[in-house]
Design an enzyme around this catalytic site. Structure first.
Site, mmCIF file in Angstrom:
data_model
loop_
_atom_site.group_PDB
_atom_site.id
_atom_site.type_symbol
_atom_site.label_atom_id
_atom_site.label_comp_id
_atom_site.label_asym_id
_atom_site.label_seq_id
_atom_site.Cartn_x
_atom_site.Cartn_y
_atom_site.Cartn_z
ATOM 1 N N LYS A 219 86.108 28.085 -40.071
ATOM 2 C CA LYS A 219 87.492 27.903 -39.552
ATOM 3 C C LYS A 219 88.438 27.344 -40.207
ATOM 4 O O LYS A 219 88.182 26.355 -41.102
ATOM 5 C CB LYS A 219 87.179 26.807 -38.401
ATOM 6 N N SER A 220 89.660 27.827 -40.454
ATOM 7 C CA SER A 220 90.663 27.465 -41.189
ATOM 8 C C SER A 220 90.922 26.025 -41.052
ATOM 9 O O SER A 220 91.190 25.341 -42.239
ATOM 10 C CB SER A 220 92.056 28.340 -41.003
ATOM 11 N N THR B 205 71.924 28.399 -39.767
ATOM 12 C CA THR B 205 72.250 27.284 -40.480
ATOM 13 C C THR B 205 73.204 27.449 -41.416
ATOM 14 O O THR B 205 73.764 28.426 -42.078
ATOM 15 C CB THR B 205 70.693 27.394 -41.535
ATOM 16 N N GLU C 131 75.242 25.825 -44.781
ATOM 17 C CA GLU C 131 75.275 25.163 -45.973
ATOM 18 C C GLU C 131 76.599 24.379 -45.952
ATOM 19 O O GLU C 131 77.573 25.056 -46.686
ATOM 20 C CB GLU C 131 74.872 26.078 -47.209
#
Lengths: 189, 467
Positions: A107-108, A132, A134
């Site tokens: 998300k920005s 998942t 990262e």
């Protein structure tokens, strides 16, 4: 390749789970929908790598004891120090239709805090499980992670000439916690 | 030779160090691991009690007067004895710290305990009850008698005036440490919650008079007081166990019976579906009552009778299951009452009286459970309505926390999810395995892997339903 609109996403979500075209996102509320994406929230389970002087990572494989699990209850927070990484997981469990691929984007608002959540963002047709993440804090400050916070966006694409299959395959079937690479890659036959 | 001031001071110092060392273990300020509120409440209580005790010890030592030891040795001895009393009480409390610290949120099935606690909160008067979950080394589930902990705390309070009161609403239950990450077996915790309710509400008193009456009817003549008391003790213990079993069935449904069967390794006594069988089914070998517990076969029989009762309404939803667990329950229910025995070699006549009298008051126990759950649904109707959909989700490898059908979207009942998923593992796991590319339903490791996955999806569904 066309991007699914809100209407199309909802239509796929109205199908029964046994329909190959069905899309499942759970838990879900319509506020998560945007015109062309679904917001994904951060789950409450994390997997930290144990950083030791001798540790060398072999890509695609890991051994028990090289990570440790952390659980954060809803309403609590996890501090991710600057320049550290952690595996997280989406709160949402996703079942992809057989004819749709997906991509997760940070998300920005999260990206502008210099946090990256996804470096392997492609989701294959028929995938099912929590995704998942990262998570990497690439900023110079610690960042607070709160379970339930909106962290990513799921974009869905129709694929050309999809193949129907009666069986589920793939590396990770149905995970709900972040899983280390390799360890659970092949379910026992 | 009586203790002198120096010796008492040393004793106080030793106790201070013991408590200090214990206190350092109860430190919850670290970010990890995380604990549920009831566990924090228990550990914080122990911390507060420790602080009050240390403060008291400091004052005690400051006030030690060498002249008093000489002038009034009896009073001095009595004061010194209090240090020993405190020490013994702290040794008892010490037992709870490590098992609590081991039971962080990664090592307890908290979505399941949350589900059970939420249902418990629907019972009138139990809205604020919480349970701290501990680990134990035995393959057993048990409840720490709240009165026991309160007594230890009160012993300390009798000496340490500023010591905090043990919270009234806090129960303590224990599960085997090795089963912390499994799910279905932990349905057995519902029985332990029943013990808390039974003891805190003094429900035992309800069975005393019916028990005495039943003993009188069975014995025909007045029993000597000692024998009457022995019989009544047995009856009250069995009543408590039966109450907790039926309590658990109302709280979490037949999943409790299934976990009971697993916990007591009774599946080997399940009948073969095709054999005509001996006169009595294999479960009849578990028909012996013990002084502490009713026979396993008796308990299973009562489980099924209760599940069949119209106000619970579970039977219609589960009777079609081909599982050997159901066959075992059915076999147990069919046992004649005459096959239950209470083989106490030293007291056979009174043992027979106790058993016969207990069997007479079983309806009283059922009534007490109904009274406890007055106005609380068993959720069997939701189970019957949602089971097919939940199993369909599981067979497609999907978490069943939001059920979509042609007509509507439904958030399932948590109890329906637990019981449907448990039965899915017993009856329909192959439906899932056959969807997995290359998976072999005859492979033990494979079955264990996918059963664990179903447990995880069930856990996730409960987290979603009851965040």
């Amino acid at each position: 390749m066309s991007v699914f609109s809100k209407t199309k996403i909802l239509k796929r979500m109205e199908l029964e789970v046994s329909e190959p075209e069905s899309l499942v996102i759970t838990p879900f509320n319509e506020n998560l929908l945007d015109a062309d994406s679904v917001d994904l929230r951060l789950g409450s389970h994390f997997l930290f790598p144990k950083v030791t002087a001798k540790r060398v990572v072999e890509v695609g494989n890991s051994n028990p004891g090289e990570e440790f699990s952390v659980h954060v209850l809803p309403g609590e927070e996890l501090i991710l120090p600057a320049h550290e990484t952690v595996l997280g997981v989406t709160l949402e469990f996703i079942k992809m239709p057989f004819d749709v691929s997906g991509q997760i984007l940070t998300k920005s608002s999260v990206a502008r805090a210099f946090m990256v959540i996804e470096t392997a963002p492609w989701i294959h047709p028929n995938y099912r499980g929590c995704l998942t993440l990262e998570i990497a804090n690439v900023s110079n400050s610690a960042i607070k992670l709160r379970p339930g916070m909106r962290i990513g966006q799921l974009i869905l694409f129709a694929i050309d000439l999809p193949e129907k299959s009666n069986t589920l395959s793939g590396s990770y079937v149905g995970p709900i916690y972040p899983e280390a690479p390799g360890r659970y890659k092949r379910h026992p036959h | 030779m009586p203790l002198g001031v120096d010796e008492v001071r040393n004793d106080a110092s030793a106790l201070h160090r013991f408590i200090d060392s214990l206190l350092s273990e109860c430190d919850l300020s670290s970010d990890q691991p995380r604990f549920l509120k009831p566990t924090k409440d228990l550990l914080n209580y122990i911390r507060d009690l420790a602080d009050a005790t240390k403060s008291h010890l400091a004052d005690f030592v400051k006030d030690l007067d060498p002249n008093l030891a000489l002038a009034d040795p009896d009073d001095f001895c009595s004061r010194a004895q209090r240090i020993q009393t405190l020490r013994l009480s702290w040794f008892d409390l010490h037992e709870f710290v490590k098992p609590s610290l081991d039971a962080d949120t990664l090592h307890i099935p908290y979505p399941l305990t949350n589900t059970m606690t939420s249902r418990l909160h629907q019972i009138s008067g139990l809205q604020d009850v919480e349970f701290a979950v501990l680990h134990c080394t035995e393959v057993n589930y048990f409840q720490i008698r709240a009165g026991y902990v309160r007594d230890r705390a009160n012993e300390i309070r009798a000496i340490v005036p500023n010591a905090p009161l043990f919270p009234d609403n806090l129960g303590i239950i224990a599960l085997p440490y090795s089963q912390a990450t499994t799910f279905f077996l932990n349905s057995a915790l519902a029985h332990e919650m029943g013990h808390f309710v039974f003891q805190e509400r003094g429900i035992s008193a309800q069975f005393r008079l019916p028990g005495i009456t039943a003993i009188g009817q069975v014995s025909g003549t007045g029993l000597p007081l000692q024998e009457l008391s022995w019989c009544l003790d047995c009856i009250l213990r069995w009543s408590e166990e039966l109450y907790c079993d039926l309590f658990a069935l109302w709280l979490i449904g037949p999943a409790f019976s299934f976990s009971f069967i697993e916990l007591f390794a009774l599946t080997r006594l399940a009948p073969n579906p095709v054999s005509s069988g001996p006169t009595l089914p294999p479960i009849a070998s578990k028909a012996n009552f013990r002084p502490s517990h009713p026979a396993e076969a008796f308990r299973l029989a009562e489980h099924l009778r209760f599940l069949k009762s119209p106000d619970l309404g579970w039977w219609d939803g589960i009777k079609d299951s081909p599982s050997h667990y159901l066959r075992l329950l059915t076999d147990a229910e069919a046992l004649p009452q005459s096959c239950f025995t209470f083989p106490v070699q030293s007291a056979l006549p009174r043992a027979r009286i106790a058993l016969a009298a207990f069997l007479q008051i079983v309806p009283e126990v059922e009534r007490a459970v109904r009274e406890t759950f007055k106005g609380v649904s068993s959720d069997a109707t939701a189970f019957s309505e949602q089971r097919v959909a939940i199993c369909k989700y599981l067979s497609h490898g999907v978490v069943p926390s939001r059920l979509v059908s042609k007509d509507a979207v439904q958030i399932p009942s948590a109890v329906a999810v637990v019981n449907s998923a448990y039965l899915f593992c017993l009856d329909n796991l192959d439906d899932l395995i056959q969807r997995i590319d290359g998976a072999d339903k005859t492979c033990l490791e494979c079955r264990a892997f996918w059963t664990t996955r179903v447990e995880l999806w069930t856990r996730k569904a409960l987290e979603d339903i009851n965040p």
